[in-house]
Design a protein around this motif. Structure first.
Motif, PDB file in Angstrom:
ATOM      1  N   PRO A 140       0.811  -1.230   0.000  1.00 58.72           N
ATOM      2  CA  PRO A 140       0.000   0.000   0.000  1.00 58.72           C
ATOM      3  C   PRO A 140       0.841   1.275   0.000  1.00 58.72           C
ATOM      4  N   THR A 141       2.063   1.220   0.552  1.00 58.23           N
ATOM      5  CA  THR A 141       2.867   2.449   0.628  1.00 58.23           C
ATOM      6  C   THR A 141       3.316   2.932  -0.747  1.00 58.23           C
ATOM      7  N   ILE A 142       3.175   2.102  -1.760  1.00 65.07           N
ATOM      8  CA  ILE A 142       3.620   2.521  -3.093  1.00 65.07           C
ATOM      9  C   ILE A 142       2.552   3.391  -3.773  1.00 65.07           C
ATOM     10  N   ILE A 166       2.271   5.375  -7.459  1.00 67.24           N
ATOM     11  CA  ILE A 166       1.663   4.639  -8.579  1.00 67.24           C
ATOM     12  C   ILE A 166       0.152   4.767  -8.552  1.00 67.24           C
ATOM     13  N   THR A 167      -0.421   5.090  -9.703  1.00 64.15           N
ATOM     14  CA  THR A 167      -1.872   5.179  -9.834  1.00 64.15           C
ATOM     15  C   THR A 167      -2.310   4.172 -10.892  1.00 64.15           C
ATOM     16  N   ALA A 168      -3.149   3.214 -10.499  1.00 62.10           N
ATOM     17  CA  ALA A 168      -3.680   2.289 -11.505  1.00 62.10           C
ATOM     18  C   ALA A 168      -4.642   3.054 -12.394  1.00 62.10           C
ATOM     19  N   LYS A 169      -4.432   2.948 -13.706  1.00 66.06           N
ATOM     20  CA  LYS A 169      -5.321   3.618 -14.669  1.00 66.06           C
ATOM     21  C   LYS A 169      -5.653   2.638 -15.790  1.00 66.06           C
ATOM     22  N   SER A 170      -6.796   2.885 -16.423  1.00 59.37           N
ATOM     23  CA  SER A 170      -7.204   1.973 -17.495  1.00 59.37           C
ATOM     24  C   SER A 170      -7.531   2.750 -18.763  1.00 59.37           C
ATOM     25  N   TRP A 171      -7.457   2.031 -19.889  1.00 63.21           N
ATOM     26  CA  TRP A 171      -7.766   2.612 -21.202  1.00 63.21           C
ATOM     27  C   TRP A 171      -8.632   1.639 -21.999  1.00 63.21           C
ATOM     28  N   ALA A 172      -9.347   2.193 -22.962  1.00 62.22           N
ATOM     29  CA  ALA A 172     -10.297   1.384 -23.728  1.00 62.22           C
ATOM     30  C   ALA A 172      -9.639   0.685 -24.918  1.00 62.22           C
ATOM     31  N   CYS A 193      -3.030  -0.406 -16.303  1.00 61.86           N
ATOM     32  CA  CYS A 193      -1.591  -0.401 -16.052  1.00 61.86           C
ATOM     33  C   CYS A 193      -1.272   0.550 -14.898  1.00 61.86           C
ATOM     34  N   ALA A 194       0.022   0.673 -14.567  1.00 61.59           N
ATOM     35  CA  ALA A 194       0.456   1.376 -13.350  1.00 61.59           C
ATOM     36  C   ALA A 194       1.193   2.645 -13.734  1.00 61.59           C
ATOM     37  N   ASP A 195       0.513   3.771 -13.619  1.00 58.26           N
ATOM     38  CA  ASP A 195       1.117   5.045 -14.024  1.00 58.26           C
ATOM     39  C   ASP A 195       1.892   5.689 -12.881  1.00 58.26           C
ATOM     40  N   THR A 196       3.083   6.196 -13.188  1.00 59.55           N
ATOM     41  CA  THR A 196       3.782   7.054 -12.228  1.00 59.55           C
ATOM     42  C   THR A 196       3.665   8.486 -12.746  1.00 59.55           C
ATOM     43  N   VAL A 197       3.914   9.468 -11.886  1.00 56.36           N
ATOM     44  CA  VAL A 197       3.681  10.858 -12.318  1.00 56.36           C
ATOM     45  C   VAL A 197       4.656  11.287 -13.407  1.00 56.36           C
ATOM     46  N   ASP A 198       5.869  10.699 -13.396  1.00 57.76           N
ATOM     47  CA  ASP A 198       6.876  11.097 -14.379  1.00 57.76           C
ATOM     48  C   ASP A 198       7.106  10.024 -15.443  1.00 57.76           C
ATOM     49  N   SER A 199       6.242   9.008 -15.459  1.00 58.01           N
ATOM     50  CA  SER A 199       6.336   7.874 -16.395  1.00 58.01           C
ATOM     51  C   SER A 199       7.624   7.071 -16.232  1.00 58.01           C
ATOM     52  N   GLU A 200       8.297   7.215 -15.090  1.00 57.10           N
ATOM     53  CA  GLU A 200       9.495   6.420 -14.807  1.00 57.10           C
ATOM     54  C   GLU A 200       9.075   5.110 -14.150  1.00 57.10           C
ATOM     55  N   TYR A 201       9.781   4.028 -14.470  1.00 58.38           N
ATOM     56  CA  TYR A 201       9.547   2.764 -13.776  1.00 58.38           C
ATOM     57  C   TYR A 201      10.064   2.887 -12.334  1.00 58.38           C
ATOM     58  N   ILE A 202       9.594   2.001 -11.467  1.00 53.52           N
ATOM     59  CA  ILE A 202      10.145   1.898 -10.104  1.00 53.52           C
ATOM     60  C   ILE A 202      10.701   0.482  -9.964  1.00 53.52           C
ATOM     61  N   ILE A 203      12.014   0.400  -9.880  1.00 48.82           N
ATOM     62  CA  ILE A 203      12.670  -0.908  -9.799  1.00 48.82           C
ATOM     63  C   ILE A 203      13.613  -0.803  -8.609  1.00 48.82           C
ATOM     64  N   ASP A 204      13.143  -1.226  -7.458  1.00 48.72           N
ATOM     65  CA  ASP A 204      13.913  -0.952  -6.248  1.00 48.72           C
ATOM     66  C   ASP A 204      13.453  -1.875  -5.118  1.00 48.72           C
ATOM     67  N   TRP A 210      14.998   5.202 -11.336  1.00 51.50           N
ATOM     68  CA  TRP A 210      14.179   4.023 -11.031  1.00 51.50           C
ATOM     69  C   TRP A 210      14.058   3.760  -9.537  1.00 51.50           C
ATOM     70  N   LYS A 211      14.601   4.679  -8.736  1.00 52.24           N
ATOM     71  CA  LYS A 211      14.533   4.467  -7.285  1.00 52.24           C
ATOM     72  C   LYS A 211      13.124   4.703  -6.743  1.00 52.24           C
ATOM     73  N   TRP A 212      12.839   4.069  -5.652  1.00 51.84           N
ATOM     74  CA  TRP A 212      11.621   4.314  -4.870  1.00 51.84           C
ATOM     75  C   TRP A 212      11.649   5.784  -4.443  1.00 51.84           C
ATOM     76  N   LYS A 213      10.567   6.529  -4.683  1.00 55.61           N
ATOM     77  CA  LYS A 213      10.592   7.965  -4.362  1.00 55.61           C
ATOM     78  C   LYS A 213       9.727   8.247  -3.131  1.00 55.61           C
TER      79      LYS A 213
END
Ligand SMILES: Cc1cc2nc3c(=O)[nH]c(=O)nc-3n(C[C@H](O)[C@H](O)[C@H](O)COP(=O)(O)OP(=O)(O)OC[C@H]3O[C@@H](n4cnc5c(N)ncnc54)[C@H](O)[C@@H]3O)c2cc1C
Length: 429
Positions: free
Chosen positions: A231-233, A237-243, A340-351, A394-397
């Motif tokens: 939950p802390t992530i 990360i915001t889950a968003k969907s598209w058609a 999918c999982a959107d971040t505000v800056d479109s960067e992946y989080i790999i940490d 890619w760090k946890w922010k």
């Protein structure tokens, strides 16, 4: 020098979508012997993976060159013998229509600037689009009016046969001895920790069936579902969907459309060459996306997801009228919203999750990770072996200043699925 994990260490990968499968294959190829992959889906590709789809765009234009270089490396891999049968290098039409907002035009210009002088693109890779005639000269099958279309054609791009590619990676994992647990036994519902004094260690996950899966290292690759387990992530990360929707073509119609490039009209949507086996042609609508907030975090709605907002159906129909008017008026089939999982800056989080170095996340795909399937596993392995994320982006922010409302390259206004007044009611006109 990092303390390399032993090749006999038990590694649990939770989520067998794009990042999970890519990680499993990379680790197995590098000699890790005890890899177990869990997924809540009944089979691979999992119906819950954003990659469970006919096809995905593989292109190298980005708003910054870091991802352009990664995508170019991935395109080389898509053309390698292992992936080649799952890849079509047919080119990419990127345009805006007459009605386009300025934001979509700016995004297109930024995307082009990331590739126009890149040495990986030989002379002649790009063709300008100043009108519909330029698109038709490259792809005569597209004979709609394409009113006011402007942009460019990139010949060095294409699409992946998405589900087929996931299946191929899965089969290669099986051949290398990776074990998979699917369904309720593979559906992780909680992370297991062991605490001693001030230190907290992840020892695996608990599944919906009650089964405990223990491991030395746990890597969560849960796509849009990540906040359900961590939950802390949710701050990042915001889950968003598209058609997504499809046209059903006859065998003759399929033949007539084979070889078309991927067409992406930045203000309407995008579509692909039809699939020869099923006759389906996939189309997606561009929008800012739809969230589903539950208790402070946006997570994928559990259903029904097999419907699309009316506004998106209109955009898809307009796209068809502009490009392939012979199919206008045809029912749209297999419609769904894809998460999918959107971040505000479109960067992946790999940490690693802060305070718990044995628990890692490969997340925040931001809608642009499928193309990275051939190479993403390397990034997860680097984190595992280095013991820390060396790539700053890619760090946890912990400090998030921007809003998830306005992603630089997405058009329109973000809405919650619960606010969608009109879901397209019928697949017929
Ligand atoms: C409409 C749409 C169009 C897209 N188009 C493109 C494109 O053209 N090009 C491109 O490169 N990318 C595209 N993407 C993005 C791409 O699909 C994603 O970036 C990619 O799938 C993300 O990979 P992932 O591994 O993070 O998540 P996913 O692929 O979604 O995988 C997550 C996995 O976790 C599993 N899971 C979830 N919860 C649990 C649990 N509790 N326990 C166990 N397993 C669980 C799921 O079953 C799934 O298999 C698109 C995305 C969308 C939504």
């Amino acid at each position: 020098m990092a303390n390399l994990p032993s090749k006999d260490a038990s590694i649990l990968i939770v989520g067998a979508g794009v990042f999970g499968l890519s990680t499993a294959l990379e680790l197995a190829q590098q000699g890790y012997k005890k890899i177990k992959v869990l997924d809540r889906g009944a089979e691979i590709p999992s119906a819950y993976s954003a990659g469970c789809d006919l096809n995905k765009i593989v292109r190298a234009e980005y708003e910054n060159s870091f991802y352009t270089d990664l995508a170019l490396e991935s395109i080389r891999q898509w053309q390698s013998p292992f992936y080649a049968t799952c890849y079509r290098h047919l080119g990419y039409v990127l345009a805006t229509s007459a009605a386009s907002p300025q934001k979509a035009r700016d995004t297109l210009a930024k995307a082009f600037s990331s590739i126009e002088n890149h040495p990986a693109f030989p002379d002649g890779s790009f063709l300008p689009i100043a009108s519909a005639a330029d698109v038709k000269a490259f792809a005569p099958q597209l004979d709609g009016p394409m009113i006011g279309w402007e942009g460019y054609i990139n010949k060095h791009a294409g699409y992946a046969r998405a589900s087929k590619a996931l299946t191929k990676v899965y089969e290669a994992c099986i051949d290398l001895g990776v074990s998979f647990v699917m369904g309720d036994d593979g559906h992780a519902t909680g992370v297991l920790y062991e605490e001693s004094g001030k230190s907290k260690q992840c020892i695996g996950v608990k599944a919906k069936s009650g089964t405990m899966h223990f491991a030395d290292k746990t890597i969560l690759c849960l796509g849009a579902y990540i906040a359900k387990l961590v939950p802390t992530i949710a701050a990042q990360i915001t889950a968003k969907s598209w058609a997504v929707a499809h046209l059903q073509l006859t065998p003759e119609e399929v033949k007539s459309m084979i070889g078309i490039p991927v067409v992406n009209c930045r203000d309407l949507g995008f579509f692909f060459e039809p699939d020869e086996e099923t006759g389906l042609m996939k189309l997606c609508a561009h929008s800012a996306g739809y969230t589903n907030y539950e208790g402070g975090a946006s997570v994928p709605s559990e259903g029904p997801n097999d419907r699309i907002p009316e506004e998106d159906e209109r955009k898809i129909r307009q796209l068809i009228i502009e490009t392939m008017p012979q199919f206008a008026g045809r029912p749209l089939v297999n419609r769904f919203i894809c998460w999918c999982a959107d971040t505000v800056d479109s960067e992946y989080i790999i940490d690693a999750v802060p305070g718990c170095k044995d628990l890692m996340v490969v997340a925040g795909d931001s809608g642009h990770a499928f193309k990275m399937l051939p190479i993403a596993g390397r990034w997860a392995r680097a984190l595992l072996e280095d013991g820390e994320q060396k790539v700053q982006r890619w760090k946890w922010k912990t400090q998030i200043n921007e809003s998830s409302e306005d992603i630089s390259w997405r058009v329109g206004k973000l809405r919650d699925v619960k606010e969608v007044a009109e879901w397209a009611k019928s697949s017929k006109l």
